[in-house]
Design a protein around this motif. Structure first.
Motif, PDB file in Angstrom:
ATOM      1  N   LEU B 277       0.962  -1.488   0.248  1.00  0.00           N
ATOM      2  CA  LEU B 277      -0.103  -0.103   0.054  1.00  0.00           C
ATOM      3  C   LEU B 277       0.724   1.127   0.407  1.00  0.00           C
ATOM      4  O   LEU B 277       0.951   1.986  -1.266  1.00  0.00           O
ATOM      5  CB  LEU B 277      -0.584  -0.301   1.406  1.00  0.00           C
ATOM      6  CG  LEU B 277      -1.819   0.530   0.865  1.00  0.00           C
ATOM      7  CD1 LEU B 277      -3.208   0.799  -0.134  1.00  0.00           C
ATOM      8  CD2 LEU B 277      -3.079   1.196   1.810  1.00  0.00           C
ATOM      9  N   PRO B 278       1.880   1.722   1.226  1.00  0.00           N
ATOM     10  CA  PRO B 278       3.016   3.043   1.174  1.00  0.00           C
ATOM     11  C   PRO B 278       3.177   2.763  -0.380  1.00  0.00           C
ATOM     12  O   PRO B 278       3.840   3.720  -0.642  1.00  0.00           O
ATOM     13  CB  PRO B 278       3.426   2.623   2.371  1.00  0.00           C
ATOM     14  CG  PRO B 278       3.247   0.964   3.087  1.00  0.00           C
ATOM     15  CD  PRO B 278       2.168   0.756   2.238  1.00  0.00           C
ATOM     16  N   TYR B 279       3.716   1.445  -1.286  1.00  0.00           N
ATOM     17  CA  TYR B 279       4.276   1.494  -2.170  1.00  0.00           C
ATOM     18  C   TYR B 279       3.416   2.225  -3.352  1.00  0.00           C
ATOM     19  O   TYR B 279       3.681   3.090  -3.816  1.00  0.00           O
ATOM     20  CB  TYR B 279       5.245   0.592  -2.718  1.00  0.00           C
ATOM     21  CG  TYR B 279       5.984   0.626  -1.324  1.00  0.00           C
ATOM     22  CD1 TYR B 279       7.685   1.433  -1.220  1.00  0.00           C
ATOM     23  CD2 TYR B 279       6.037  -1.048  -0.807  1.00  0.00           C
ATOM     24  CE1 TYR B 279       7.978   1.193   0.009  1.00  0.00           C
ATOM     25  CE2 TYR B 279       6.736  -1.139   0.156  1.00  0.00           C
ATOM     26  CZ  TYR B 279       8.031  -0.467   0.827  1.00  0.00           C
ATOM     27  OH  TYR B 279       8.610  -0.592   1.922  1.00  0.00           O
ATOM     28  N   VAL B 280       2.405   1.658  -3.313  1.00  0.00           N
ATOM     29  CA  VAL B 280       1.578   2.334  -4.755  1.00  0.00           C
ATOM     30  C   VAL B 280       0.631   3.357  -4.600  1.00  0.00           C
ATOM     31  O   VAL B 280       1.180   4.312  -5.028  1.00  0.00           O
ATOM     32  CB  VAL B 280       0.333   1.040  -4.396  1.00  0.00           C
ATOM     33  CG1 VAL B 280      -0.784   1.472  -5.719  1.00  0.00           C
ATOM     34  CG2 VAL B 280       0.252  -0.330  -5.000  1.00  0.00           C
ATOM     35  N   LEU B 281       0.565   4.387  -3.200  1.00  0.00           N
ATOM     36  CA  LEU B 281       0.466   4.956  -2.941  1.00  0.00           C
ATOM     37  C   LEU B 281       1.065   6.492  -3.206  1.00  0.00           C
ATOM     38  O   LEU B 281       1.352   7.628  -3.670  1.00  0.00           O
ATOM     39  CB  LEU B 281      -0.044   5.345  -1.154  1.00  0.00           C
ATOM     40  CG  LEU B 281      -0.948   6.814  -1.010  1.00  0.00           C
ATOM     41  CD1 LEU B 281      -2.176   6.869  -1.400  1.00  0.00           C
ATOM     42  CD2 LEU B 281      -0.408   7.508   0.323  1.00  0.00           C
ATOM     43  N   THR B 282       2.393   6.115  -2.920  1.00  0.00           N
ATOM     44  CA  THR B 282       3.591   6.979  -3.360  1.00  0.00           C
ATOM     45  C   THR B 282       4.139   7.503  -4.888  1.00  0.00           C
ATOM     46  O   THR B 282       4.161   7.951  -4.963  1.00  0.00           O
ATOM     47  CB  THR B 282       5.114   6.477  -2.366  1.00  0.00           C
ATOM     48  OG1 THR B 282       4.986   5.933  -1.320  1.00  0.00           O
ATOM     49  CG2 THR B 282       5.973   7.605  -3.548  1.00  0.00           C
ATOM     50  N   ILE B 283       3.854   5.842  -5.603  1.00  0.00           N
ATOM     51  CA  ILE B 283       3.649   6.634  -7.432  1.00  0.00           C
ATOM     52  C   ILE B 283       2.390   7.806  -7.423  1.00  0.00           C
ATOM     53  O   ILE B 283       2.728   8.132  -8.366  1.00  0.00           O
ATOM     54  CB  ILE B 283       3.186   4.877  -7.617  1.00  0.00           C
ATOM     55  CG1 ILE B 283       4.437   4.647  -7.492  1.00  0.00           C
ATOM     56  CG2 ILE B 283       3.416   4.754  -9.163  1.00  0.00           C
ATOM     57  CD1 ILE B 283       5.197   2.613  -8.024  1.00  0.00           C
ATOM     58  N   VAL B 284       0.453   6.910  -7.199  1.00  0.00           N
ATOM     59  CA  VAL B 284       0.132   7.770  -7.329  1.00  0.00           C
ATOM     60  C   VAL B 284       0.263   8.764  -6.587  1.00  0.00           C
ATOM     61  O   VAL B 284       0.180  10.140  -7.956  1.00  0.00           O
ATOM     62  CB  VAL B 284      -1.746   7.013  -6.803  1.00  0.00           C
ATOM     63  CG1 VAL B 284      -2.320   7.688  -6.685  1.00  0.00           C
ATOM     64  CG2 VAL B 284      -1.720   5.977  -6.782  1.00  0.00           C
ATOM     65  N   ALA B 285       0.405   9.682  -5.886  1.00  0.00           N
ATOM     66  CA  ALA B 285       1.055  10.430  -5.673  1.00  0.00           C
ATOM     67  C   ALA B 285       2.296  11.891  -6.054  1.00  0.00           C
ATOM     68  O   ALA B 285       2.153  12.298  -6.370  1.00  0.00           O
ATOM     69  CB  ALA B 285       1.540  10.634  -3.705  1.00  0.00           C
ATOM     70  N   MET B 286       2.391  10.377  -6.247  1.00  0.00           N
ATOM     71  CA  MET B 286       3.853  11.324  -8.178  1.00  0.00           C
ATOM     72  C   MET B 286       3.270  11.953  -8.934  1.00  0.00           C
ATOM     73  O   MET B 286       4.100  12.543  -9.485  1.00  0.00           O
ATOM     74  CB  MET B 286       4.894  10.229  -8.280  1.00  0.00           C
ATOM     75  CG  MET B 286       6.236   9.889  -6.959  1.00  0.00           C
ATOM     76  SD  MET B 286       7.467   8.785  -6.845  1.00  0.00           S
ATOM     77  CE  MET B 286       7.996   9.342  -8.203  1.00  0.00           C
ATOM     78  N   PHE B 287       1.645  11.231  -9.361  1.00  0.00           N
ATOM     79  CA  PHE B 287       1.320  11.509 -10.617  1.00  0.00           C
ATOM     80  C   PHE B 287       1.147  13.346 -10.460  1.00  0.00           C
ATOM     81  O   PHE B 287       0.865  14.291 -11.159  1.00  0.00           O
ATOM     82  CB  PHE B 287       0.303  11.378 -10.618  1.00  0.00           C
ATOM     83  CG  PHE B 287       0.299  10.025 -11.872  1.00  0.00           C
ATOM     84  CD1 PHE B 287       0.921   9.588 -13.008  1.00  0.00           C
ATOM     85  CD2 PHE B 287       1.140   8.815 -10.810  1.00  0.00           C
ATOM     86  CE1 PHE B 287       0.898   8.635 -13.645  1.00  0.00           C
ATOM     87  CE2 PHE B 287       1.376   7.562 -11.936  1.00  0.00           C
ATOM     88  CZ  PHE B 287       1.215   7.498 -13.642  1.00  0.00           C
TER      89      PHE B 287
END
Lengths: 356, 304
Positions: B277-287
């Protein structure tokens, strides 16, 4: 002739780095209170002491070499791909699943597995490449984050849906590949397998591509001066994406040959715990991304690791001696940029057309 | 067990501390124009040194101090390589991470003679602080009070860093170096010295972050116990655009994800997905971060 000159030039620095690494290792050994020479002798024996140990070193060098080759292609194009671990693991798990569940004779299973491993590794690398090209999300960070996702996902696949529940349930792993889908060993009873040949062929092929093809020229131009390359009509994004795909594909192949040639199944953590991806990164950096140099540096780093196992068997020095020596190597190698910079400054006004 | 309740916020505050401290350290480096990928290694060194300090001195204050000093030594290595030898900071950062992992694992076996993890039942972790009045307020007391002193230090550090950047002369100079080193140098600022200062301060912050990891909750050290938090901190720093308060906000988001992923394990979800979850969210946040200045500089780094 020029090729030999370039190769030897790219090996001088690694040699110096190895010397400094060994000196640091000596300090660490002394700190533990063991005999320095005796420990290094054990290390040598563990890596090259017998034909068996030598082939184990080559077997360990195989995935390292393939990963390093892939990374070097990305580095040459000026792209930092830090996601080799995820690309390797996803490639490995896909290859294992294809080789297990595809209803076909052994030979076809091998070919299909290799293609699946390379394709999945390649596409997993392409995704951050695309994110960088389209959304300007820095590859450096995204490839790193993708590692965690890939490793966790592969771990999920073998702990839940594809777990081998027949044998001991202690390890999360797939069932074993049938014998006809195993990559052959090069010598009976020794651990080095056909994957080593793939790695050597890949190194030669990459050397040829970089040196003699238009694509290799574009990669080199882009890596050295991306603005000038674009001015010269090179499609930066196309080259970057192709480079990432090939880079990930080679990492996927690294995982695939480990599965089909060494473990004969995908075991959770079997590829991440030995740190193949990071060692591959170091091999690429040590060789200054030169494909033929990578053959040497991969075997060297693998020798440190198999040697360290010998050290641990026969002395009180912990195995991690190898990682300390390796880290010092890479630190010293990174200072090389300054060495070049210093040399260039010193030679200011002198000859400036030499290939760097 | 409930998914969302007040204690989730309390564990968020605990989880956020190492990330916040490391991210603030990363921001200091970013503000002088250095992209520090070695945060992970610096935090790991801090975590290990804190345990060593605690084991041999038995004094928690000294343990935290030793953690900070050890990470400062490591950050000096980083500074020397990047500033003096002009090595590529990403390569050095990666090497620092390796060296930290190798040395801590090696030292774990050389000093304590154990492999994997070191735990000593006689060793005492950081105490919890109960803030006098706030502790008695029903809901807020449970969230805000009862953390280790380093947790409060982390939040204080964010505020202090804000004051440093925008209210002190040295802070302005640091910012000037990051904006344009050549102009800063022509004004007579000691660019190298200021960069050194920033990297050393970042080392200290990472060391304290490590101490919170190993002494804050569990009082033990495990190999590679940072588990990517340094990289998450790097992303939090970029997301907060190296602004202390922005980092505070983005770190809290990651802390919440961290806490949530542990909480979700209580449900029948596979642990791999909750850990993802944290890694996926991080990638989403980077958008949502594209074309921001910090990303821009990291972008140049990654494609250099």
């Amino acid at each position: 002739m020029a090729a030999i000159k370039e190769l030897s030039k790219s090996l001088v620095q690694p040699f110096l780095a190895v010397v400094i690494g060994l000196l640091t290792g000596a300090l660490v050994i002394a700190a533990v209170g063991e005999s320095i020479l005796g420990t290094y002798l054990e290390m040598w024996k563990g890596a090259f002491g017998s034909f068996y140990f030598f082939t184990s070193t080559l077997a360990r060098a195989t995935p390292i070499m393939l990963i390093a080759l892939g990374l070097s292609l990305a580095f040459r194009a000026g792209v930092f791909n830090l996601g080799a671990e995820g690309q390797m693991v996803l490639g490995a798990v896909s290859a294992a699943l294809v080789a297990i569940y595809l209803p076909a004779p052994g030979m076809i299973k091998i070919v299909a597995g290799i293609f699946a491993g390379m394709a999945v590794g390649g596409f997993w690398a392409l995704l951050p490449g695309f994110m960088e090209a389209r959304f300007r999300i820095p590859l450096l960070i995204s490839t790193l984050l993708f590692n965690y996702i890939a490793v966790l996902f592969a771990s999920f696949l073998v702990t839940e849906p594809f777990r081998d529940r027949s044998g001991s349930a202690a390890l999360a792993q797939t069932v074993m590949l049938e014998k006809s889908a195993w990559l052959p060993k090069l010598f009976a009873g020794m651990s080095v397998h056909a994957g080593f040949l793939f790695a050597i062929v890949a190194a030669l092929l990459l050397f040829w591509v970089l040196r003699f093809t238009p694509f290799g020229y574009e990669v080199k131009m882009l890596g050295q001066n991306s603005l000038f390359a674009q001015y010269g009509g090179i499609n930066r994004i196309r080259v970057m994406l192709t480079g990432m795909f090939a880079s990930g594909g080679l990492a996927g192949l690294a995982g695939t040959v480990e599965v089909m040639g060494a473990h004969y199944r995908f075991v959770d953590g079997a590829l991440t715990v030995p740190g193949f991806a990071w060692t591959g990164l170091m091999a690429a950096l040590l060789a200054n991304s030169h494909p033929l140099g990578i053959i040497v540096t991969s075997i060297l780093l693998a020798a440190f690791q198999t040697g360290a196992m010998g050290v641990e068997r026969n002395t009180d020095v912990p195995l991690e001696l190898a990682s300390v020596i390796q880290a010092v190597l890479i630190l010293f190698i990174s200072a090389k940029f300054s060495y070049d910079w210093w040399k260039k400054r010193k030679a200011k006004g002198g000859e400036s057309h030499g290939a760097l | 067990m409930e998914l969302f309740d007040w204690s989730l916020l309390s564990s968020t505050i605990r989880m956020v501390t190492p990330i916040l401290l490391a991210a603030l350290g990363g921001a200091l480096c970013a503000r002088v124009g250095i992209f520090n990928v070695g945060l992970e290694g610096l935090v790991l060194v801090g975590a290990f040194s804190a345990i060593v300090g605690n084991h041999f001195t038995g004094n928690l204050f000294l343990a935290v101090l030793i953690a900070a000093l050890a990470s400062i030594v490591f950050s000096l290595l980083f500074a020397y390589m990047t500033i003096k030898l002009r090595a590529n900071e990403i390569v050095v950062g990666v090497a620092i991470n390796f060296l930290a992992l190798g040395l801590t694992t090696f030292a774990l076996r050389a000093i304590f003679g154990v492999k994997g993890a070191f735990y000593d039942k006689d060793m005492v972790g950081l105490p919890t602080v109960e803030i006098p009045f706030i502790h008695d307020i029903p809901v807020i007391g449970g969230i805000v009070s009862g953390h280790s002193p380093l947790v409060y230090f982390a939040f204080l550090a964010a505020i202090l860093l804000y004051v440093f950047f925008y209210r002190t002369v040295t802070g302005f100079r640091v910012l000037a170096v990051g904006l344009n080193p050549v102009a800063a140098r022509s004004l007579g600022l000691k660019v190298t010295g200021l960069q050194m200062l920033a990297i050393v301060m970042s080392g200290a912050l990472c060391g304290v972050a490590g101490a919170q990891l190993s002494l804050g909750q569990v009082t033990m050290f495990t190999e590679g116990m940072t588990a990517g938090r340094g990289f998450i901190a790097l992303v939090a720093m970029m997301m907060g655009q190296s602004h202390p308060l922005g980092i505070l906000a983005s770190s809290l988001l990651f802390g919440l994800m961290d806490a949530l992923s542990i909480r979700l394990q209580g449900f029948s979800l596979p642990t791999q997905f909750t850990a993802m979850l944290p890694y996926v969210l991080t990638i989403v946040a980077m958008f949502f971060l594209k074309n921001k200045s910090q990303i821009g500089s990291a972008h140049q780094q990654s494609t250099r």
